[in-house]
Design a protein around this motif. Structure first.
Motif, mmCIF file in Angstrom:
data_model
loop_
_atom_site.group_PDB
_atom_site.id
_atom_site.type_symbol
_atom_site.label_atom_id
_atom_site.label_comp_id
_atom_site.label_asym_id
_atom_site.label_seq_id
_atom_site.Cartn_x
_atom_site.Cartn_y
_atom_site.Cartn_z
ATOM 1 N N HIS A 163 1.952 0.241 3.691
ATOM 2 C CA HIS A 163 2.705 0.854 4.788
ATOM 3 C C HIS A 163 4.187 0.969 4.422
ATOM 4 C CE1 HIS A 163 5.490 -1.470 7.455
ATOM 5 N NE2 HIS A 163 5.085 -2.485 6.718
ATOM 6 N N TRP A 164 4.830 2.005 4.938
ATOM 7 C CA TRP A 164 6.264 2.290 4.720
ATOM 8 C C TRP A 164 6.629 2.043 3.258
ATOM 9 C CZ3 TRP A 164 10.415 0.569 8.814
ATOM 10 C CH2 TRP A 164 11.553 1.356 8.673
ATOM 11 N N PHE A 165 5.880 2.647 2.376
ATOM 12 C CA PHE A 165 6.036 2.357 0.955
ATOM 13 C C PHE A 165 7.288 2.997 0.356
ATOM 14 C CE2 PHE A 165 5.417 3.457 -3.513
ATOM 15 C CZ PHE A 165 5.329 2.176 -4.029
ATOM 16 N N VAL A 182 0.631 8.425 8.867
ATOM 17 C CA VAL A 182 1.938 8.306 9.515
ATOM 18 C C VAL A 182 1.930 7.081 10.424
ATOM 19 C CG1 VAL A 182 2.633 10.722 9.390
ATOM 20 C CG2 VAL A 182 1.174 9.969 11.269
ATOM 21 N N GLU A 183 3.094 6.521 10.633
ATOM 22 C CA GLU A 183 3.241 5.295 11.420
ATOM 23 C C GLU A 183 4.627 5.258 12.048
ATOM 24 O OE1 GLU A 183 4.787 1.748 9.525
ATOM 25 O OE2 GLU A 183 4.032 2.474 7.592
ATOM 26 N N THR A 184 4.825 4.290 12.934
ATOM 27 C CA THR A 184 6.170 4.051 13.472
ATOM 28 C C THR A 184 6.730 2.697 13.053
ATOM 29 O OG1 THR A 184 5.274 3.119 15.522
ATOM 30 C CG2 THR A 184 5.802 5.499 15.503
ATOM 31 N N ASP A 185 5.859 1.711 12.801
ATOM 32 C CA ASP A 185 6.296 0.332 12.563
ATOM 33 C C ASP A 185 7.101 -0.198 13.739
ATOM 34 O OD1 ASP A 185 6.170 -1.943 10.948
ATOM 35 O OD2 ASP A 185 8.140 -1.584 10.072
ATOM 36 N N LYS A 225 15.848 11.038 2.039
ATOM 37 C CA LYS A 225 15.420 11.844 0.899
ATOM 38 C C LYS A 225 14.351 11.132 0.085
ATOM 39 C CE LYS A 225 15.727 15.405 -1.869
ATOM 40 N NZ LYS A 225 15.207 16.738 -1.458
ATOM 41 N N GLU A 226 14.483 9.823 -0.101
ATOM 42 C CA GLU A 226 13.525 9.050 -0.888
ATOM 43 C C GLU A 226 12.109 9.183 -0.316
ATOM 44 O OE1 GLU A 226 12.843 4.398 -2.342
ATOM 45 O OE2 GLU A 226 14.254 4.855 -0.730
ATOM 46 N N ILE A 227 11.984 9.132 1.004
ATOM 47 C CA ILE A 227 10.677 9.218 1.651
ATOM 48 C C ILE A 227 10.148 10.644 1.601
ATOM 49 C CG2 ILE A 227 9.369 8.693 3.725
ATOM 50 C CD1 ILE A 227 10.645 6.272 2.299
ATOM 51 N N GLN A 228 11.034 11.599 1.722
ATOM 52 C CA GLN A 228 10.625 13.000 1.617
ATOM 53 C C GLN A 228 10.058 13.307 0.232
ATOM 54 O OE1 GLN A 228 14.192 15.100 2.717
ATOM 55 N NE2 GLN A 228 14.015 14.577 4.885
ATOM 56 N N PHE A 247 -3.923 4.207 -0.019
ATOM 57 C CA PHE A 247 -3.265 5.027 0.992
ATOM 58 C C PHE A 247 -1.837 4.522 1.223
ATOM 59 C CE2 PHE A 247 -7.485 6.342 1.471
ATOM 60 C CZ PHE A 247 -7.595 7.390 2.382
ATOM 61 N N ILE A 248 -0.979 5.422 1.642
ATOM 62 C CA ILE A 248 0.372 5.047 2.062
ATOM 63 C C ILE A 248 0.610 5.642 3.451
ATOM 64 C CG2 ILE A 248 1.279 4.967 -0.299
ATOM 65 C CD1 ILE A 248 2.751 7.647 0.402
ATOM 66 N N SER A 249 1.638 5.140 4.127
ATOM 67 C CA SER A 249 2.056 5.748 5.386
ATOM 68 C C SER A 249 3.569 5.829 5.412
ATOM 69 C CB SER A 249 1.539 4.945 6.587
ATOM 70 O OG SER A 249 1.946 3.600 6.513
ATOM 71 N N VAL A 250 4.078 6.819 6.133
ATOM 72 C CA VAL A 250 5.519 7.014 6.254
ATOM 73 C C VAL A 250 5.912 6.939 7.724
ATOM 74 C CG1 VAL A 250 5.717 8.368 4.145
ATOM 75 C CG2 VAL A 250 5.288 9.543 6.307
ATOM 76 N N THR A 251 7.119 6.472 7.954
ATOM 77 C CA THR A 251 7.669 6.312 9.292
ATOM 78 C C THR A 251 8.531 7.519 9.655
ATOM 79 O OG1 THR A 251 9.730 5.281 8.587
ATOM 80 C CG2 THR A 251 7.814 3.825 8.831
ATOM 81 N N PRO A 252 9.112 7.537 10.866
ATOM 82 C CA PRO A 252 10.007 8.632 11.236
ATOM 83 C C PRO A 252 11.235 8.802 10.338
ATOM 84 C CG PRO A 252 9.238 7.538 13.212
ATOM 85 C CD PRO A 252 8.763 6.703 12.044
#
Length: 255
Positions: A156-158, A201-204, A185-188, A174-179
């Motif tokens: 999560h939030w890798f 996708v997640e919020t954490d 830029k790194e997450i994009q 699998f990975i998930s991304v937050t808002p």
């Protein structure tokens, strides 16, 4: 409209008033996967889950805290085994990256040993494992997963380097991304690199976010903004993205 799934949230950490507000406004949300910090957190998440069948619970011990003593560890593992039918995954478990930044003298070995026990427990119970492992810690976790032939892993939030990203993708993790995908830029760049069929996708939540979310309570509906950003990055429609990531969560957690 396709309803969304928040693949990683800490419902037990919300204040009572915030939690009631959140649970009363889930029309666009199909499910929430709430992860646990420790035994008390596991039990509290189960209680919250009794409020709606939209909530799915994972049991674990969050690594960004002191290690439990052996008696507490045994109690937690015994309780998880006894309640395995009430959870969909082991989580949140992993390695203490941020705690070590605050306390460089902290020894990692005990955390690696505890994580390996959780990896073995996930294999024993045939459950997915939800992982907190970023940057260099991710390669250590990959070593453990590969050692025990555990492939159903969710980071999560890798955040990490390109070689680790390729290794994880090749292993089917699998990975998930937050808002923060909306402004980091790194997450994009991670979204552009990672296979879309291994993305969630997640919020954490209740972790707060910056950019357009500054000062707002973290709510699963923020996933809509993440979906919009991902659709722009991958040049796909929002409908395509929300369907794919929702189906990824369903498939991974057997929902």
């Amino acid at each position: 409209m396709v309803k969304m799934i928040d693949s990683h949230i800490h419902l037990d950490l919300y204040q009572e008033e915030q939690l009631e507000q959140l649970l009363s406004s889930l029309d666009s949300i199909e499910a929430l996967i709430t992860v646990s910090f420790h035994l008390h957190s596991c039990k509290k998440n189960l209680l919250i889950a009794s409020k709606t069948n939209k909530i799915k619970v994972a049991f674990g011990y969050h690594p960004e805290q002191s290690l439990p003593d052996e008696a507490s560890t045994e109690e937690l593992f015994q309780w998880i085994r006894q309640n395995q039918h009430r959870m969909i995954a082991i989580g949140e478990v992993g390695l203490p990256y941020y705690l070590r930044k605050e306390h460089p003298e902290l020894k990692l070995e005990g955390y690696v040993e505890l994580l390996e026990r959780f990896v073995l427990l996930a294999k024993e119970l045939d459950k997915p494992i939800i992982l907190h492992a970023v940057y260099k810690d991710a390669s250590i976790v990959c070593d453990l997963l590969e050692k025990h032939s555990v492939s159903k892993a969710h980071f999560h939030w890798f955040k990490g380097d390109s070689s680790t990203i390729r290794r994880m993708a090749d292993n089917g993790y699998f990975i998930s991304v937050t808002p923060d995908v909306c402004y980091e830029k790194e997450i994009q760049e991670l979204v552009e690199m990672y296979p879309i069929d291994q993305l969630m996708v997640e919020t954490d939540g209740p972790w707060p976010f910056e950019g357009p979310f500054h000062g707002k309570m973290t709510h699963p509906v923020m996933i809509q903004s993440s979906i919009r950003q991902i659709s722009e990055l991958l040049n796909m429609s929002e409908q395509q993205i929300v369907t794919i990531v929702r189906d990824n969560v369903r498939r991974f957690f057997c929902l």
